[in-house]
Design an enzyme around this catalytic site. Structure first.
Site, PDB file in Angstrom:
ATOM      1  N   CYS A 156     -17.244   3.280 -25.978  1.00  0.00           N
ATOM      2  CA  CYS A 156     -18.583   3.846 -26.018  1.00  0.00           C
ATOM      3  C   CYS A 156     -19.138   3.975 -24.608  1.00  0.00           C
ATOM      4  O   CYS A 156     -20.068   3.271 -24.215  1.00  0.00           O
ATOM      5  CB  CYS A 156     -19.484   2.976 -26.871  1.00  0.00           C
ATOM      6  SG  CYS A 156     -18.918   2.970 -28.559  1.00  0.00           S
ATOM      7  N   GLU A 157     -18.494   4.841 -23.852  1.00  0.00           N
ATOM      8  CA  GLU A 157     -18.879   5.117 -22.462  1.00  0.00           C
ATOM      9  C   GLU A 157     -18.518   6.575 -22.236  1.00  0.00           C
ATOM     10  O   GLU A 157     -17.354   6.947 -22.427  1.00  0.00           O
ATOM     11  CB  GLU A 157     -17.992   4.310 -21.481  1.00  0.00           C
ATOM     12  CG  GLU A 157     -18.158   2.831 -21.509  1.00  0.00           C
ATOM     13  CD  GLU A 157     -19.424   2.362 -20.820  1.00  0.00           C
ATOM     14  OE1 GLU A 157     -19.907   3.066 -19.910  1.00  0.00           O
ATOM     15  OE2 GLU A 157     -19.913   1.304 -21.215  1.00  0.00           O
ATOM     16  N   GLY A 209       3.209  -3.562  -4.006  1.00  0.00           N
ATOM     17  CA  GLY A 209       2.902  -3.852  -5.401  1.00  0.00           C
ATOM     18  C   GLY A 209       3.236  -2.633  -6.238  1.00  0.00           C
ATOM     19  O   GLY A 209       4.293  -2.555  -6.858  1.00  0.00           O
ATOM     20  N   ARG A 210       2.321  -1.656  -6.193  1.00  0.00           N
ATOM     21  CA  ARG A 210       2.526  -0.475  -7.047  1.00  0.00           C
ATOM     22  C   ARG A 210       3.829   0.235  -6.750  1.00  0.00           C
ATOM     23  O   ARG A 210       4.411   0.859  -7.631  1.00  0.00           O
ATOM     24  CB  ARG A 210       1.340   0.480  -6.926  1.00  0.00           C
ATOM     25  CG  ARG A 210       1.395   1.455  -5.763  1.00  0.00           C
ATOM     26  CD  ARG A 210       0.099   2.197  -5.606  1.00  0.00           C
ATOM     27  NE  ARG A 210      -0.962   1.261  -5.325  1.00  0.00           N
ATOM     28  CZ  ARG A 210      -2.213   1.380  -5.792  1.00  0.00           C
ATOM     29  NH1 ARG A 210      -2.545   2.417  -6.531  1.00  0.00           N
ATOM     30  NH2 ARG A 210      -3.113   0.496  -5.487  1.00  0.00           N
ATOM     31  N   TYR A 234     -11.787   4.300  -9.995  1.00  0.00           N
ATOM     32  CA  TYR A 234     -11.418   4.948  -8.722  1.00  0.00           C
ATOM     33  C   TYR A 234     -11.315   6.471  -8.832  1.00  0.00           C
ATOM     34  O   TYR A 234     -10.786   7.097  -7.932  1.00  0.00           O
ATOM     35  CB  TYR A 234     -10.026   4.489  -8.264  1.00  0.00           C
ATOM     36  CG  TYR A 234      -9.794   3.020  -8.151  1.00  0.00           C
ATOM     37  CD1 TYR A 234     -10.571   2.221  -7.314  1.00  0.00           C
ATOM     38  CD2 TYR A 234      -8.742   2.431  -8.842  1.00  0.00           C
ATOM     39  CE1 TYR A 234     -10.307   0.877  -7.196  1.00  0.00           C
ATOM     40  CE2 TYR A 234      -8.471   1.077  -8.720  1.00  0.00           C
ATOM     41  CZ  TYR A 234      -9.265   0.307  -7.896  1.00  0.00           C
ATOM     42  OH  TYR A 234      -8.992  -1.022  -7.777  1.00  0.00           O
ATOM     43  N   TYR A 268      -1.403  -1.958 -12.117  1.00  0.00           N
ATOM     44  CA  TYR A 268      -2.859  -1.992 -12.258  1.00  0.00           C
ATOM     45  C   TYR A 268      -3.358  -1.384 -13.568  1.00  0.00           C
ATOM     46  O   TYR A 268      -4.423  -0.770 -13.612  1.00  0.00           O
ATOM     47  CB  TYR A 268      -3.525  -1.305 -11.045  1.00  0.00           C
ATOM     48  CG  TYR A 268      -3.070  -1.900  -9.739  1.00  0.00           C
ATOM     49  CD1 TYR A 268      -3.433  -3.196  -9.383  1.00  0.00           C
ATOM     50  CD2 TYR A 268      -2.230  -1.196  -8.889  1.00  0.00           C
ATOM     51  CE1 TYR A 268      -2.992  -3.755  -8.199  1.00  0.00           C
ATOM     52  CE2 TYR A 268      -1.774  -1.761  -7.697  1.00  0.00           C
ATOM     53  CZ  TYR A 268      -2.164  -3.042  -7.363  1.00  0.00           C
ATOM     54  OH  TYR A 268      -1.721  -3.596  -6.198  1.00  0.00           O
ATOM     55  N   ARG A 308      -8.558   2.487 -14.272  1.00  0.00           N
ATOM     56  CA  ARG A 308      -8.499   3.123 -12.949  1.00  0.00           C
ATOM     57  C   ARG A 308      -9.189   4.486 -12.866  1.00  0.00           C
ATOM     58  O   ARG A 308      -9.832   4.772 -11.848  1.00  0.00           O
ATOM     59  CB  ARG A 308      -7.053   3.203 -12.448  1.00  0.00           C
ATOM     60  CG  ARG A 308      -6.444   1.801 -12.214  1.00  0.00           C
ATOM     61  CD  ARG A 308      -5.080   1.857 -11.541  1.00  0.00           C
ATOM     62  NE  ARG A 308      -5.170   2.268 -10.155  1.00  0.00           N
ATOM     63  CZ  ARG A 308      -4.841   3.451  -9.698  1.00  0.00           C
ATOM     64  NH1 ARG A 308      -4.376   4.369 -10.519  1.00  0.00           N
ATOM     65  NH2 ARG A 308      -4.968   3.736  -8.423  1.00  0.00           N
ATOM     66  N   GLY A 366       0.774  -1.240   0.000  1.00  0.00           N
ATOM     67  CA  GLY A 366       0.000   0.000   0.000  1.00  0.00           C
ATOM     68  C   GLY A 366       0.799   1.280   0.000  1.00  0.00           C
ATOM     69  O   GLY A 366       0.208   2.369   0.053  1.00  0.00           O
TER      70      GLY A 366
HETATM   71  C1  PLP Z   1      -3.079  -5.327  -3.383  1.00  0.00           C
HETATM   72  C2  PLP Z   1      -2.367  -5.881  -2.244  1.00  0.00           C
HETATM   73  C3  PLP Z   1      -1.044  -5.496  -1.980  1.00  0.00           C
HETATM   74  C4  PLP Z   1      -0.325  -4.460  -2.764  1.00  0.00           C
HETATM   75  O1  PLP Z   1      -0.937  -3.217  -2.744  1.00  0.00           O
HETATM   76  P1  PLP Z   1      -0.169  -1.992  -3.385  1.00  0.00           P
HETATM   77  O2  PLP Z   1      -1.025  -0.827  -3.146  1.00  0.00           O
HETATM   78  O3  PLP Z   1      -0.017  -2.292  -4.842  1.00  0.00           O
HETATM   79  O4  PLP Z   1       1.163  -1.920  -2.706  1.00  0.00           O
HETATM   80  C5  PLP Z   1      -0.407  -6.121  -0.934  1.00  0.00           C
HETATM   81  N1  PLP Z   1      -1.022  -7.065  -0.188  1.00  0.00           N
HETATM   82  C6  PLP Z   1      -2.281  -7.458  -0.427  1.00  0.00           C
HETATM   83  C7  PLP Z   1      -2.883  -8.487   0.407  1.00  0.00           C
HETATM   84  C8  PLP Z   1      -2.993  -6.873  -1.448  1.00  0.00           C
HETATM   85  O5  PLP Z   1      -4.252  -7.265  -1.665  1.00  0.00           O
END
Ligand code: PLP
Length: 433
Positions: free
Chosen positions: A356-357, A287-288, A329, A385, A325, A243
């Protein structure tokens, strides 16, 4: 700050993006291997080498291909997967399965079986139903699996509400009701085929504050203490999720990784000391943060529609299907006109996708040079993502992915063809007449 070459073209990872668009076509996902490796290096330097008993895994749902598995493996990180498809990709890429963690709130029998047969390192069990399935599968396969329980510490992340997952009202995890969690831990302590290593929580995504992680750890440490005193259960692992926020636009002010990880480690030490607990192994799973800023998407501008005194729409050859996204979001992105880097940003346009949105708007009110059809638009920070969320809505073939390593572009995912779109279709014989 952006990179420009002598032709006034935007360069990314040392490559002329206009030339990339010409060679590989648009829309095109472009990913920098060096930038991914730089982030992994930062994780090693500021976390893995700095602290004892820590681990990091890449949350592969952000961007997963077999090539990405190879990069992550060579960087010495683990891999998070959330589905059979992601797990299969990792297995096919030869990723060491003992370093895979399997997440998800509704894993099927088949998915769990695939994980058990392939000796996946950790299963992050989300609920009792899953625990029942896993118990049966491990018995059948005569295997012992290590698990973590996903728990919801009841904390609200400061981010867009759709991506907050740590609060109590969540489809993820086991709520921390004392009896519930006690029962389930006691049950697993008696299991012959399942070993509970500890707990996992994930508080949300695109977070810019570290106090939410501290709050989460405080709640979990209390749980660890209660379980130790009540059941004699010792928590060996604590996974604090991912996150960590990144920069999508100039409105984002991301913090360095250690701002989060130091706070997490400090909180763990303080809380464990307070409750007289041994320090568990701490795991993070960004992740991101690893891949988001390492990607750009290239599009070609087509129709430009000026509505006097209202706005100008510039349409691109992709949009919602390759980057949902903004629609999903209200996510914001920044972009550059890759072939006009020397020109003044004298006009403001809204970048519309070709679906078409009416909701298919990628960027509202982007300052650009005067635009013409054929200009190349580079949307920044699309490494996470985007490819992984892409669809075929309106039967748009999904874009190719090019990986750049040492200024050398290499195709890692082919562009979908119209025939790919028809690959799985069958016309019933009675309709063929
Ligand atoms: C999506 C997710 C992450 C990664 O989230 P990021 O915002 O991309 O860092 C890590 N752990 C779990 C369990 C997730 O679902």
């Amino acid at each position: 700050m952006e990179n420009v070459n002598y032709e006034n073209h935007f360069t990314f990872a040392g490559c002329d993006t206009v030339a990339l668009a010409e060679e590989f076509g648009t829309p095109l996902y472009v990913v920098s291997e060096e930038m991914i490796r730089e982030r992994c290096g930062e994780i090693r330097e500021n976390f893995l080498n700095k602290y004892k008993n820590v681990k990091a895994a890449y949350a592969s749902k952000a961007f997963l291909t077999m090539a990405m598995c190879k990069i992550i493996e060579s960087e010495g990180l683990g891999l998070d997967v959330v589905s059979g498809g992601e797990l299969y990709t990792a297995i096919k890429a030869g990723f060491p399965t003992e370093n895979i963690m399997f997440h998800g709130n509704n894993k099927s029998w088949e998915e769990l079986e695939l994980a058990v047969i392939n000796d996946v390192g950790r299963i992050i069990v989300d609920n009792i139903y899953e625990l029942d399935l896993l118990e049966e599968i491990t018995k059948q396969q005569n295997k012992k699996m290590k698990i973590l329980f996903r728990v919801t510490p009841g904390i609200k992340g400061e981010t867009h509400e759709y991506i907050v997952t740590g609060q109590k009202d969540s489809k993820f995890g086991i709520p921390l009701e004392p009896e519930k969690i006690n029962d389930v831990v006691a049950r697993v302590m008696d299991s012959e085929n399942i070993e509970l290593m500890g707990f996992h929580f994930h508080l949300g995504s695109q977070l810019f504050e570290n106090h939410i992680y501290k709050a989460g750890i405080e709640v979990i440490a209390k749980l660890m203490k209660d379980l130790k005193e009540g059941l004699g259960f010792i928590t060996k692992e604590l996974n604090a999720g991912g996150g960590f926020g990144i920069r999508y636009t100039s409105e984002d002010h991301p913090q360095p990784l250690h701002y989060f990880t130091d706070a997490i480690m400090e909180a763990v030490e303080i809380q464990c000391c307070k409750h007289n607990l041994d320090l568990p192994t701490i795991i993070i799973e960004p992740g991101r943060w690893i891949v988001g800023e390492a990607g750009v998407t290239l599009y070609t501008i087509g129709s430009i529609k000026e509505i006097p005194n209202i706005r100008t729409y510039a349409s691109i050859d992709g949009g919602l299907p390759d980057n949902p996204r903004p629609a999903l979001y209200k996510a914001k992105y920044d972009a550059l006109v890759a072939n006009k880097m020397n020109e003044e940003l004298s006009t403001t346009v809204t970048i519309a996708g070709k679906c078409c949105e009416s909701g298919d708007i990628l960027i509202w009110d982007l300052d650009t040079p005067p635009l013409e059809a054929g200009d190349i638009l580079a949307v920044l920070s699309t490494g996470a993502y985007n490819f992984s969320m892409a669809s075929n809505y309106n039967r748009l073939p999904r874009p190719a992915v090019v990986l750049i390593n040492k200024e050398h572009p290499e195709l890692i995912v082919e562009r979908e063809s119209y025939d790919h779109l028809l690959d799985r279709e069958i016309i019933p014989s009675y309709l063929k007449k």
